[in-house]
Each structure stands twice: as structure tokens, then as C-alpha cells.
Design a protein around this motif. Structure first.
Motif, short mmCIF file in Angstrom:
data_model
loop_
_atom_site.label_atom_id
_atom_site.label_comp_id
_atom_site.label_asym_id
_atom_site.label_seq_id
_atom_site.Cartn_x
_atom_site.Cartn_y
_atom_site.Cartn_z
N SER A 56 0.83 -1.22 0.00
CA SER A 56 0.00 0.00 0.00
C SER A 56 0.86 1.27 0.00
O SER A 56 0.54 2.24 -0.68
CB SER A 56 -0.97 0.00 1.18
OG SER A 56 -0.27 -0.10 2.41
N TYR A 57 1.98 1.24 0.72
CA TYR A 57 2.86 2.41 0.74
C TYR A 57 3.48 2.66 -0.64
O TYR A 57 3.64 3.80 -1.05
CB TYR A 57 3.96 2.24 1.79
CG TYR A 57 3.45 2.31 3.20
CD1 TYR A 57 3.16 3.54 3.78
CD2 TYR A 57 3.23 1.16 3.94
CE1 TYR A 57 2.68 3.63 5.08
CE2 TYR A 57 2.75 1.23 5.23
CZ TYR A 57 2.47 2.46 5.80
OH TYR A 57 1.99 2.54 7.07
N ASN A 93 -5.61 -1.18 -3.52
CA ASN A 93 -4.32 -0.57 -3.87
C ASN A 93 -4.47 0.41 -5.03
O ASN A 93 -3.76 1.41 -5.10
CB ASN A 93 -3.28 -1.64 -4.21
CG ASN A 93 -2.75 -2.31 -2.96
OD1 ASN A 93 -2.72 -1.72 -1.89
ND2 ASN A 93 -2.32 -3.55 -3.09
N ALA A 122 3.13 5.99 -2.88
CA ALA A 122 4.36 6.67 -3.30
C ALA A 122 4.41 6.83 -4.82
O ALA A 122 4.74 7.92 -5.32
CB ALA A 122 5.58 5.88 -2.81
#
Length: 126
Positions: free
Chosen positions: A2-3, A65, A7
Motif C-alpha cells: 500500500s505504501y 491498492n 508513493a
């Protein structure tokens, strides 16, 4: 994962915002000092978040996502509230009270309208 989605979306949105700030002409004449690039980017970003939100409301089976990439990452990186606030402060400090009022009010009204238009384009009337 998810990060990484946030990003990558944020990077893409930031690069597109910078590109538009370079290609959108700065104002001159009676509108000298009006921050057109930020105004256009923020209204477009509101339209995008309305479209993306509508897409995820209509198609509940889409990947979380993908939502993080588009809504949190891309729209978060593309729009810029801090620049908007700084430009409003600069207008106030330079005594351009009328331009400040037009910029702040038009950004708010057109931003909300663009977000609603995005939902409408996705067939949602909330």
C-alpha cells in the motif's frame, strides 16, 4: 504494497503538477499576479478525485491498492493546498485583497463543483 502504491501515485501526480506549472502561462495585464497554474491544477485535481471516487463507489470490486494509487497518491501529489495557502497569503501581503477574494472563493466553489461533476460523470448523484 500500500505504501508503494501511494508513493508511485504521489510521484506521478507531483511530476504532472510541476509540468502543468511550467506550461500554463502566468497571468499578465489586469490579472497580473493571479496564480493560474495552482488554480487550474487544484480544480482539475478536484475533478479527478470526484471521478475516481465515483469509480470506486460504482465498482466496489476494484483493488484497494488502485484506490490508494489514484486517490491518496496521485490526487494527493497532484493538488497542492500548501501552495494555495501560500499564494493567498502573498496576495494579502501585497495588498491585492480583491484578487485574494476571487482566488480563494473561485478555488473553493469551482473545486467543489468539479468534484461533484466528477461524481456526476460517473453516474452518481450524491
Amino acid at each position: 504494497m500500500s505504501y508503494l502504491c501511494v508513493a508511485l501515485g504521489g510521484a506521478l501526480g507531483s511530476v504532472l503538477r510541476y509540468f502543468l506549472s511550467v506550461v500554463i502561462p502566468k497571468s499578465s495585464g489586469i490579472a497580473a499576479g493571479f496564480p493560474w497554474p495552482t488554480f487550474v491544477v487544484n480544480v482539475l485535481g478536484c475533478l479527478c478525485i470526484g471521478i475516481f471516487s465515483g469509480l470506486f463507489l460504482k465498482c466496489g470490486s476494484l483493488s484497494p491498492n488502485l484506490k490508494l494509487f489514484l486517490v491518496t497518491g496521485f490526487c494527493g501529489g497532484f493538488t497542492t493546498f500548501s501552495t494555495f495557502a501560500n499564494e493567498n497569503l502573498a496576495l494579502l501581503q501585497s495588498g491585492k485583497i480583491g484578487m485574494f477574494a476571487v482566488y480563494a472563493l473561485a478555488s473553493f466553489v469551482l473545486g467543489v463543483a468539479a468534484c461533484a461533476a466528477g461524481l456526476y460523470l460517473m453516474g452518481l448523484n450524491r
